[in-house]
Design a protein around this motif. Structure first.
Motif, short mmCIF file in Angstrom:
data_model
loop_
_atom_site.label_atom_id
_atom_site.label_comp_id
_atom_site.label_asym_id
_atom_site.label_seq_id
_atom_site.Cartn_x
_atom_site.Cartn_y
_atom_site.Cartn_z
N THR A 239 5.05 36.19 95.68
CA THR A 239 5.14 34.84 95.12
C THR A 239 5.27 33.88 96.30
N TYR A 322 -1.58 28.81 95.70
CA TYR A 322 -0.70 29.12 96.82
C TYR A 322 -0.72 28.04 97.90
N TYR A 555 -0.52 39.56 94.94
CA TYR A 555 -0.21 38.15 94.71
C TYR A 555 -0.13 37.89 93.21
N ALA A 571 -6.61 36.07 99.92
CA ALA A 571 -5.27 35.56 99.62
C ALA A 571 -4.54 35.14 100.89
#
Length: 655
Positions: A239, A322, A555, A571
């Protein structure tokens, strides 16, 4: 008559050309090829009266110095560190000389082409003249043929080589259309264009790399009672809070968000869903519910909702969720959405929009690999003058691409052209980040055979390097994961069978850059890979990648209204972009420049302590274990993962 002709020539060129006629110049081969591209075959000589849009690309006088220029503003020990160039300065440095323009124009005029037929592009890099095939064959000492390929239709190209006068050749990079298979012959009415969109060459996270996740657990900036316990939970779910803890990024509040910028690139049909952003923010950063990225459309780019699926949404959802959560609600994030729903896009569309001069540099985009505008199939029709978006997007301080492809898909000229543009962006203070791919030493699961062709099977055993991560003027980002099987290190190289093997290796095209020489030679000397030169480029003289890494496993992402667990270097790349955006914020607040091209700095000895060295794991592919993570730099995780607070402080010490 001779005097009148000479006076006209003087008026056209501003040159003293009267007097005795110049001696004929010896013609030399300017470009040649040994074979034609696979699948094409000549079917007939081109009709002599077909009109060709001949384009003569002039030599950029300083392009061979681009690395030298870039190091002057990027090396931490350089007196010019951080003194980035303006776009005008970049354009001026690489603009062809007046001598080159005059020599080529004079040759065309002396070849009985009227001055009214000769045009110069605005950036001064190309001379354009429309000629018949008959005139082109006489000018270039060649023959034109019509070539055909079943899936591509017909093109017109030279047989095997073309010539230029010796005194002209030194001022010309290339002439088109000549050896390039990109000038489409007019199709018959019954023929239909059947070419996959260029975006198929560029992939983010495949749908197979996602899996269901349990409900999200940690709040951004929430209380941390037990870091060890929290990081243990992060081994199951990543996270934003996990990334903050892992990489010492817990105290970031933007000081000058209005003067700082980060851009995330998405290639249509990849597009985020607004409802997914809000679902994610509600769980991890409640103050950002309703927040959206600043939208910049490139060549018909649209945040499409025509089709909604993991293939369409997970990449963009991940990148933006993100990046936006990590930089926080006061720092805007720009979305560069490229390509329409018919053709999609390639990275060249993005580079065109960031730098107008790139639209025509070395002939412009390749119509066999990049979208064609106006779109012949009814999509984006382009601008009235340029046909596509040139110089329409603002330059960001950090530019993140969560896509990758293979060197083997492209010609060296195509890759070098793109790579030089990344160097120019670095000169202007832009940090360019590229993911290294998710298939270890392979590309989308394919490897190379002895001829250098991609495929799978017993004949395909040679490692396939990832592009553009192999370009020496970008920062290649690999992936790690929290180490749940060993207590030696907190992280290991990312490897999840069937989901992710972090891309890394050695280029077959680009030379080893100076900033990387010491670490690569140390690796090859102290930890030589157990493979022969037929398996990978073991010369020790080629660009190696990645440069650094960040976590890329499990993720927690909101996509299509569900919680998913996502894997990939796609990611880790926007996460690294967010970290460098925070470092830029600190430098700009201190009255300093953006960090720009970071590779010479992060490889310097004084910065090594700010990276967590990864020594566990490997990146399997091509029927091997790939390369192994070792102490120091390695072709799996680069120099390691960042300690952001330490990096910020070190960068603040630089001028």
């Amino acid at each position: 008559m001779h005097l009148a002709s000479c006076l006209l020539t003087i008026l056209a060129l501003g040159l003293s050309l009267c007097g005795a006629s110049p001696a004929p110049s010896r013609h030399v081969v300017h470009e040649s090829r040994s074979s034609i591209p696979t699948g094409w075959s000549p079917v007939r000589r081109a009709d002599q009266d077909i009109v060709l849009p001949l384009r003569i690309g002039l030599v950029q006088p300083n392009i061979h110095k681009v690395e030298e220029y870039l190091m002057e503003v990027s090396h931490p020990q350089s007196p010019g560190y951080g003194k980035h160039w303006t776009p005008a300065e970049v354009g001026h440095a690489f603009r062809p000389s007046k001598e080159a323009v005059d020599v080529v124009r004079s040759w065309l005029l002396m070849s009985a082409l009227g001055a009214d037929r000769i045009r110069m592009t605005n950036d001064g890099t190309w001379i354009r003249v429309y000629v018949t095939v008959k005139e082109a064959e006489k000018l270039l000492g060649t023959e034109y043929y019509v070539y055909e390929k079943e899936t591509e239709g017909e093109v017109i190209a030279c047989a095997d080589k073309y010539h230029l006068p010796e005194h002209v050749s030194g001022h010309v990079e290339l002439v088109t259309p000549t050896l390039q298979f990109d000038f489409k012959h007019k199709r018959r009415a019954a023929e239909k264009r059947d070419r996959p969109p260029p975006s198929k060459l560029w992939r983010g996270i495949p749908t197979s790399n996602v899996s269901p996740a349990s409900s999200a657990v940690a709040q951004v900036n929430g209380p941390v009672e037990n870091i060890t316990e929290q990081l243990s939970a992060c081994g199951e779910q990543i996270t934003p809070a996990c990334l903050q803890l892992l990489y010492n990024f817990t105290d970031f509040t933007p000081q000058v968000p209005g003067n700082n910028s980060i851009a995330i690139v998405e290639l249509t049909p990849n597009a985020y869903l607004a409802s997914d952003l809000d679902m994610f923010f509600a769980n991890f950063s409640p103050s950002q519910v309703g927040e959206r990225p600043i939208f910049v459309s490139i060549d018909g780019g649209v945040v499409q909702t025509t089709t909604e699926s993991l293939d369409d949404n997970v990449e963009s959802d991940l990148d933006l969720q993100y990046a936006m959560a990590l930089v926080g609600p006061t720092q805007n994030v720009t979305l560069l959405q490229a390509g329409d729903l018919v053709e999609g896009a390639s990275p060249n569309d993005v580079l065109d929009a960031l730098d107008a001069s790139y639209c025509t540099y070395e002939g412009g985009d390749d119509p066999n690999l990049d979208p064609v505008y106006p779109d012949p199939d009814g999509g984006y029709q382009g601008k009235a003058r340029t046909r596509h978006d040139c110089g329409t997007a603002p330059l960001p301080n950090v530019l993140s691409f969560s896509y990758s492809s293979a060197e083997a898909y492209f010609t060296p000229a195509y890759m070098e052209r793109m790579c030089n543009e990344f160097a120019k962006l670095g000169l202007m203070g832009v940090t360019v980040l590229w993911s290294t791919g998710d298939y270890g030493v392979a590309t989308f699961g394919d490897c190379l055979d002895a001829a250098g062709d991609l495929g799978s099977g017993t004949d395909y055993t040679t490692f396939s390097p990832s592009f553009p991560a192999t370009c020496p003027y970008v920062t290649g980002v690999g992936a790690t994961q929290i180490n749940t099987t060993s207590t030696r290190t907190m992280e290991s190289a990312a490897y999840e069978p069937g989901k992710l093997s972090s891309g890394g290796g050695f280029s077959n095209i680009f030379a080893l850059p100076s900033y990387q020489q010491t670490v690569v030679q140390d690796y090859l000397t102290n930890y030589p890979p157990p493979y022969s030169s037929s398996v990978y480029n073991s010369s020790g003289n080629s660009r190696a990648y990645p440069d650094l890494s960040a976590n890329g496993v499990r993720y927690t992402v909101a996509a299509d209204g569900e919680w998913l667990s996502v894997y990939g270097t796609s990611a880790s790349t926007p996460v690294i972009a967010s970290f460098f955006t925070a470092i830029n914020d600190a430098r700009i607040a201190a009255g300093k420049s953006s960090i720009g091209f970071i590779n010479p700095t992060i490889y310097s000895s004084s910065f090594q302590a700010a990276f967590n060295d990864i020594t566990d794991g490997s990146n399997p592919g091509c029927g091997t274990q790939g390369f192994y993570a070792e102490p120091g730099w390695d072709p799996v995780t680069g120099i390691g993962t960042p300690n952001v607070a330490m990096l910020r402080d070190l960068w603040l010490e630089l001028q």
